[in-house]
Write an enzyme that holds these catalytic residues in place. Sequence first.
Site, PDB file in Angstrom:
ATOM      1  N   GLY A  40      -4.471  12.346  19.798  1.00 21.77           N
ATOM      2  CA  GLY A  40      -3.492  11.527  19.088  1.00 21.77           C
ATOM      3  C   GLY A  40      -2.212  11.294  19.884  1.00 21.77           C
ATOM      4  N   GLU A  41      -2.058  12.001  21.002  1.00 16.47           N
ATOM      5  CA  GLU A  41      -0.861  11.843  21.840  1.00 16.47           C
ATOM      6  C   GLU A  41      -0.766  10.386  22.326  1.00 16.47           C
ATOM      7  OE1 GLU A  41       0.300  13.849  25.985  1.00 16.47           O
ATOM      8  OE2 GLU A  41      -0.428  15.282  24.510  1.00 16.47           O
ATOM      9  N   ARG A  98      16.052   7.412   3.897  1.00 18.56           N
ATOM     10  CA  ARG A  98      16.341   7.807   2.519  1.00 18.56           C
ATOM     11  C   ARG A  98      16.844   9.244   2.440  1.00 18.56           C
ATOM     12  NH1 ARG A  98      10.919   5.569  -0.277  1.00 18.56           N
ATOM     13  NH2 ARG A  98      10.136   5.906   1.834  1.00 18.56           N
ATOM     14  N   GLN A  99      16.517  10.049   3.446  1.00 15.46           N
ATOM     15  CA  GLN A  99      17.033  11.423   3.478  1.00 15.46           C
ATOM     16  C   GLN A  99      18.350  11.403   4.251  1.00 15.46           C
ATOM     17  OE1 GLN A  99      13.854  14.461   4.198  1.00 15.46           O
ATOM     18  NE2 GLN A  99      12.619  12.670   4.679  1.00 15.46           N
ATOM     19  N   ASP A 171      18.599   1.351  -9.447  1.00 11.92           N
ATOM     20  CA  ASP A 171      19.214   2.688  -9.559  1.00 11.92           C
ATOM     21  C   ASP A 171      20.699   2.599  -9.219  1.00 11.92           C
ATOM     22  OD1 ASP A 171      19.305   2.576  -6.713  1.00 11.92           O
ATOM     23  OD2 ASP A 171      17.314   3.463  -6.601  1.00 11.92           O
ATOM     24  N   LYS A 194      17.968   5.230 -13.285  1.00 13.75           N
ATOM     25  CA  LYS A 194      16.718   5.831 -12.777  1.00 13.75           C
ATOM     26  C   LYS A 194      16.989   7.257 -12.305  1.00 13.75           C
ATOM     27  CE  LYS A 194      15.007   5.146  -8.481  1.00 13.75           C
ATOM     28  NZ  LYS A 194      14.538   4.401  -7.318  1.00 13.75           N
ATOM     29  N   THR A 225       6.156   3.065  -3.470  1.00 15.07           N
ATOM     30  CA  THR A 225       5.019   3.132  -4.405  1.00 15.07           C
ATOM     31  C   THR A 225       5.179   2.116  -5.546  1.00 15.07           C
ATOM     32  OG1 THR A 225       6.136   4.765  -5.780  1.00 15.07           O
ATOM     33  CG2 THR A 225       4.778   5.608  -3.964  1.00 15.07           C
ATOM     34  N   GLY A 227       7.115   2.271  -7.971  1.00 15.63           N
ATOM     35  CA  GLY A 227       7.495   2.916  -9.229  1.00 15.63           C
ATOM     36  C   GLY A 227       8.861   2.416  -9.709  1.00 15.63           C
TER      37      GLY A 227
END
Length: 324
Positions: A40-41, A98-99, A171, A194, A225, A227
């Site tokens: 996978g490298e 998002r983090q 949100d 939310k 997703t 949601g």
Amino acid sequence: MLKNHFKLISGTANKKLAEEVAKILKVPLTPVEIKKFHDGEIYCRVLESVRGCDVFIIQPTSPDASLNLMELLIMVDALKRSSPDKITAVIPYYGYCRQDKKTKPREPITAKLVANMIEVAGVSRVITFDLHVAQVQGFFDIPSDNLEVIPLFAEYIASKKLKNVVVVSPDAGGAARAREFGKVLHAPIAIVDKRRPEPNVAEVHNIIGDVKGKTAFIVDDIIDTAGSITGAANILMKFGAKDVYALATHPVLSNPAIERIQSSLIKEVIVTNTIEIPEVKRLSRLRVISIAPLLAETVKRTHEGLPMGIVYEEMYKNLEKKLK
Ligand code: R5P
């Protein structure tokens, strides 16, 4: 038009977008060889000299975000070791954004970690689109341009000639985006209450603002997703909205986004091509607006050392005429 020392390179994440940009700029894409070892490298080699060049590399962190990020870093490393003048990373979708803060003890801040990785790899400038929160620009110590897609979306909405519109943030975190969008469209805003008990789980409780009898445009940065947008659409209809549309810059569309959109009350979902949407996810209800012309202009102006503000001023002026 563009000088010889300009180079445009694409990773594998969104070659179609890079090709569109190359076509507009009338330049070829610089060939690169990208392949994988059996474990996978990732291997990457730039197939022509970039010595002394102003290099732009287009690679969003589309799903698989980690893989595409790693490919970007490896491509930048290959370039850095080939003596270009400058390397601009064009990351139309900047994942891990998002983090952006610790909300619980012992959590990471990946938006900063990724910015560090990009800088250490050797990037001299970044171009992004609609970062999850604009202040992530400050995580970079190199120049960054975060382009807004609001005028592109607003132009599409203006073409629908709708009356009694409300812009909705799904949100509280997106309220600034909705406010800006509402200002452009001369429309009021509403905010969905939310909560996220855990990542990728959205609970919708209430609406702040009046949506009764109005055509609602939910505006968000990402559809992951789905949601958030489908939860928002349900509550908007419950509170008496006439129709619901959803707009989001980055169509991540992870499972079960497509099923959720299909069985939702949303009339149309409008996204951009910062992330390439695979054929199987191309719903008839999904409208894709291309960022390629805006990106091409940005790349050209960055190369030529010209400002972008005037481009946006022009876009907003034309929009204003269409909204009258
Ligand atoms: C969250 O703060 C973001 O702005 C989006 O609302 C979110 O990432 C969308 O995720 P999903 O589609 O999974 O609800």
